[in-house]
Write a protein that holds these residues in place. Sequence first.
Motif, PDB file in Angstrom:
ATOM      1  N   LYS A  19       0.717  -1.319   0.068  1.00 56.22           N
ATOM      2  CA  LYS A  19       0.168   0.183   0.111  1.00 56.22           C
ATOM      3  C   LYS A  19       0.736   1.332  -0.022  1.00 56.22           C
ATOM      4  CE  LYS A  19      -1.833   1.521   3.811  1.00 56.22           C
ATOM      5  NZ  LYS A  19      -1.473   3.064   3.745  1.00 56.22           N
ATOM      6  N   GLN A  23       1.462   4.152  -3.178  1.00 55.15           N
ATOM      7  CA  GLN A  23       1.209   5.179  -2.836  1.00 55.15           C
ATOM      8  C   GLN A  23       2.327   6.323  -3.158  1.00 55.15           C
ATOM      9  OE1 GLN A  23      -0.629   5.717   0.949  1.00 55.15           O
ATOM     10  NE2 GLN A  23      -2.897   4.877   0.338  1.00 55.15           N
ATOM     11  N   ARG A  26       3.289   7.059  -6.622  1.00 54.01           N
ATOM     12  CA  ARG A  26       2.289   7.960  -7.127  1.00 54.01           C
ATOM     13  C   ARG A  26       2.584   9.599  -6.996  1.00 54.01           C
ATOM     14  NH1 ARG A  26      -3.287   4.292  -7.177  1.00 54.01           N
ATOM     15  NH2 ARG A  26      -2.524   2.684  -8.549  1.00 54.01           N
ATOM     16  N   THR A  27       3.386   9.732  -5.953  1.00 53.96           N
ATOM     17  CA  THR A  27       3.463  11.085  -5.342  1.00 53.96           C
ATOM     18  C   THR A  27       4.394  11.996  -6.480  1.00 53.96           C
ATOM     19  OG1 THR A  27       5.348  10.454  -4.148  1.00 53.96           O
ATOM     20  CG2 THR A  27       3.133  10.125  -2.984  1.00 53.96           C
TER      21      THR A  27
END
Length: 465
Positions: A19, A23, A26-27
């Motif tokens: 997870k 995430q 993708r930042t």
Amino acid sequence: MTVTLLTDFSDRLSPMVVKELRQGLRTRLFGGVMLVLHALLVLITLMGGTSADSGEVHGMVDGLLALTLYIVFPLSGFSALAGEIKGNTMDMLVLTRLSAGRIVLGKWASIVFQSLLVTVSVMPYVVARYVYGGSDLLADVLGLGFQWLVSAVLTAGIVALSTQKQFWLRSLLITFPLFMVALSSVSWVFVNTFKRAALAGGSTSLGIYAYLSLLVGCVWLIFALLSFGASRIAPASSLLPVWKRSVNFMALFVLVGLTWLGSGSASVIPVVLLVQIVACLDALTDDVRNLPSIYLPFYRRSWLGRLGALFLAPGWMHGFLYSLLFTGTSALLVFQMSGPHEVSYVWLMGCGLWISSFFGQILAFRRKGEYLSATFAGMCLLGFLTMMNFLLQASTRKEELKWLRTLLPLNTWSMMNESQTGLLNPFEIGLVVNAVWPLLLALLAMRAFRQTRSARLEARQLAQL
């Protein structure tokens, strides 16, 4: 007709890592760092191909990588756990049957994997620097790998300290002991030492032991820092302090042995002091837990378990006894390897930790669970008193005020290499006077023991059933 079974990822891969890594990739931080870093590396590589001074270009590359790996990525974990705590999502994570250790490990691993991707992507530029500049390819590759490992250590420290809810407190805790460490280029000492060991030692025992000592030291620091953070969010009945203190005690012998084999007795003192600070500070800031369930596993092992509970059970008062045992063992190792004079380093460092914990316990007298922040405030108070003592000694020449330097550990430390005259040696007196700090802390520890007496009695009764 054949039916193909679809298989998912293995359950061994932590869902927290998946997870957080998904995430994180993708930042904008990861994408922006990757694009800016490679754009600058392309320009620097082109400059290296046309410049006669390759040393300056190499310094620019190393500085850029240090900024990325030592500051940018570690600081991305500044609010890794504080966000979960403030958002009241920590209970939801616990309901997923993830332990505190796996939660902290997942937060850390997601950032470390991102920095690993950036580190691997730099490899073509290292090869280009070897082709154009004639640098040592093996030393550059090994140095790059150790830069990433040091970045992983700094990330572990920041993720561990992100358990503090207060933003200003996290800023102070991270800025002073970690961020300033990176800026002062202490991590470069490890990298350059490893490069010299790899080049000079090669296949010799000196290079192998130097490599192992640095590698084991970084791995141990990662474990110690992550377990430190995990214990802050673990359930009250958790026995995580037992594992932490046991591993830290074993790390003392392993790291001292590898350092002595690789570099001799001259390098043993810094290693001992580093392990002592991390292990004792972690034990002295552990929260007091008045629960029979944490004493029951010890009491079921007869007298040996009760003896182990004195040093390994959760609670800072048990951590105080552990710090006494740890400091005594460290002093014995230093005495055997370096002689009696160097033992004073270990004793004064222990006194500095005990006086900081004493001030912290006074500041947190009516509070529980805030021993880390209170101990940090105690360190700041100790630093202020030490500085005022130094200023007082520098502003006056009165001989009778010289004995004020024996009251605090760092002031006594400064007299270690001074020439002493007369029958009474101020440095030796300071070593004796500083023993008052563990004695004062012992009084507070006895008070904490009385508070947990009911839990120990109930655990003893349950163990006899």
